[in-house]
Design a protein around this motif. Structure first.
Motif, short mmCIF file in Angstrom:
data_model
loop_
_atom_site.label_atom_id
_atom_site.label_comp_id
_atom_site.label_asym_id
_atom_site.label_seq_id
_atom_site.Cartn_x
_atom_site.Cartn_y
_atom_site.Cartn_z
N ILE A 4 0.82 -1.22 0.00
CA ILE A 4 0.00 0.00 0.00
C ILE A 4 0.85 1.27 0.00
O ILE A 4 1.85 1.36 0.72
CB ILE A 4 -0.92 0.02 1.25
CG1 ILE A 4 -1.83 -1.23 1.26
CG2 ILE A 4 -1.78 1.29 1.30
CD1 ILE A 4 -2.50 -1.48 2.59
N VAL A 5 0.42 2.25 -0.81
CA VAL A 5 0.98 3.60 -0.73
C VAL A 5 -0.15 4.50 -0.20
O VAL A 5 -1.30 4.36 -0.62
CB VAL A 5 1.46 4.11 -2.11
CG1 VAL A 5 1.62 5.63 -2.12
CG2 VAL A 5 2.80 3.46 -2.48
N ILE A 6 0.19 5.39 0.74
CA ILE A 6 -0.82 6.32 1.28
C ILE A 6 -0.42 7.75 0.91
O ILE A 6 0.74 8.14 1.07
CB ILE A 6 -0.91 6.23 2.82
CG1 ILE A 6 -1.16 4.79 3.27
CG2 ILE A 6 -2.02 7.14 3.35
CD1 ILE A 6 -1.04 4.59 4.78
N ALA A 7 -1.38 8.52 0.40
CA ALA A 7 -1.13 9.94 0.10
C ALA A 7 -2.09 10.78 0.93
O ALA A 7 -3.31 10.68 0.79
CB ALA A 7 -1.35 10.20 -1.39
N GLU A 8 -1.53 11.57 1.82
CA GLU A 8 -2.33 12.38 2.76
C GLU A 8 -1.46 13.56 3.22
O GLU A 8 -0.36 13.35 3.69
CB GLU A 8 -2.73 11.49 3.95
CG GLU A 8 -3.24 12.19 5.17
CD GLU A 8 -4.50 13.01 4.94
OE1 GLU A 8 -4.43 14.23 5.10
OE2 GLU A 8 -5.53 12.41 4.57
N ASP A 9 -1.97 14.80 3.04
CA ASP A 9 -1.11 15.94 3.36
C ASP A 9 -1.07 16.30 4.84
O ASP A 9 -0.22 17.07 5.27
CB ASP A 9 -1.48 17.17 2.51
CG ASP A 9 -2.87 17.69 2.81
OD1 ASP A 9 -3.73 16.90 3.21
OD2 ASP A 9 -3.10 18.90 2.62
N VAL A 43 4.09 5.30 -6.46
CA VAL A 43 3.40 4.20 -7.15
C VAL A 43 4.31 3.64 -8.25
O VAL A 43 4.45 2.43 -8.41
CB VAL A 43 2.04 4.66 -7.72
CG1 VAL A 43 1.47 3.64 -8.68
CG2 VAL A 43 1.04 4.91 -6.58
N ARG A 44 4.97 4.54 -8.99
CA ARG A 44 5.88 4.07 -10.05
C ARG A 44 7.06 3.29 -9.46
O ARG A 44 7.49 2.27 -9.99
CB ARG A 44 6.41 5.27 -10.86
CG ARG A 44 5.34 5.84 -11.79
CD ARG A 44 5.89 6.96 -12.69
NE ARG A 44 4.76 7.78 -13.14
CZ ARG A 44 4.54 9.03 -12.76
NH1 ARG A 44 5.35 9.62 -11.90
NH2 ARG A 44 3.50 9.69 -13.22
N LEU A 45 7.55 3.78 -8.32
CA LEU A 45 8.73 3.18 -7.69
C LEU A 45 8.42 1.81 -7.07
O LEU A 45 9.15 0.85 -7.26
CB LEU A 45 9.25 4.15 -6.62
CG LEU A 45 10.51 3.74 -5.86
CD1 LEU A 45 11.71 3.73 -6.79
CD2 LEU A 45 10.76 4.71 -4.70
N HIS A 46 7.31 1.74 -6.31
CA HIS A 46 7.03 0.53 -5.52
C HIS A 46 6.02 -0.42 -6.16
O HIS A 46 5.86 -1.55 -5.68
CB HIS A 46 6.52 0.92 -4.12
CG HIS A 46 7.51 1.67 -3.30
ND1 HIS A 46 8.68 1.12 -2.85
CD2 HIS A 46 7.52 2.95 -2.85
CE1 HIS A 46 9.36 2.00 -2.16
NE2 HIS A 46 8.68 3.15 -2.15
N GLN A 47 5.33 0.02 -7.21
CA GLN A 47 4.29 -0.82 -7.84
C GLN A 47 3.36 -1.46 -6.80
O GLN A 47 3.24 -2.69 -6.74
CB GLN A 47 4.95 -1.94 -8.68
CG GLN A 47 5.92 -1.44 -9.75
CD GLN A 47 5.21 -0.74 -10.90
OE1 GLN A 47 4.30 -1.27 -11.50
NE2 GLN A 47 5.61 0.49 -11.18
N PRO A 48 2.71 -0.65 -5.95
CA PRO A 48 1.86 -1.24 -4.90
C PRO A 48 0.56 -1.81 -5.48
O PRO A 48 0.23 -1.56 -6.65
CB PRO A 48 1.56 -0.03 -4.00
CG PRO A 48 1.58 1.12 -4.95
CD PRO A 48 2.64 0.82 -5.96
#
Length: 199
Positions: A4-9, A43-48
């Motif tokens: 999982i990648v999380i995006a939250e400011d 997302v590009r780096l880790h391919q989650p």
């Protein structure tokens, strides 16, 4: 393991979400982003398998990032405080697999992630109800006029930009106010924005 990648400011919330999901035996948070640009890089780096995305973030918002990820094997779940019909409609068009509200119980998030990976789509029920009851009533041209008003342009400037007469623009504005059931331009902009209908 579900990656999982999380995006939250909001950094505190980002940390809390990360810790919460790392507690799940079948989940691993492989990246945390504080804006949409960073989310796309991770997302590009880790391919989650999953990217959990807030909407209102700096540099690139979650909907713009989701639109760029359309077609990517990584599935996007929007997690936001905004139950706005326009945002929801745009998220659906971007192909997001989930749209959840931040006031949902925390165990619901882990359950939703598993459901999305199993091929289901998970949307907050209040949004689905709203989406069917409220669509943007303005035509494309009326929306364009309102966007120019929101940019601070006056009737004359809008007329010149759209190659129309000031009388035509005044007619458009009067139709916009009627359709949105508001008294003036400021209320129109506020109402349109609250619905998430601005692009």
């Amino acid at each position: 393991m579900i990656r999982i990648v999380i995006a939250e400011d909001q950094r505190m919330l980002l940390g809390a979400l990360g810790s919460l999901l790392d507690l799940e035996k079948d989940m691993e948070v492989v990246g945390k982003a504080v804006n949409g640009e960073q989310a796309l890089e991770l997302v590009r780096l880790h391919q989650p398998d999953i990217c959990i995305m807030d909407i209102e973030m700096p540099l690139k918002n979650g909907l713009e990032a989701a639109e760029e990820l359309k077609g990517n094997p990584c599935k996007v779940i929007i997690l936001t405080t905004f139950a706005r019909t326009g945002y929801f409609e745009r998220a659906i068009k971007a192909g997001v697999c989930g749209y959840l509200l931040k006031d949902s119980p925390s165990e619901e998030l882990a359950h939703s992630i598993r459901s999305v990976l199993a091929g289901r789509r998970i949307y907050a029920s209040e949004l689905v109800d709203d989406a069917y009851s409220a669509e943007n009533p303005l035509t494309e041209r009326e929306t364009e006029v309102l966007e120019l008003i929101a940019d601070g342009k006056n009737t004359k400037e809008i007329a010149s930009e759209l190659y129309l007469t000031t009388g035509t623009i005044r007619n458009y504005i009067s139709v916009i106010l009627d359709k949105l059931e508001v008294k003036n331009r400021i209320e129109a902009i506020k109402h349109f924005n609250e619905k998430g209908w601005f692009k």
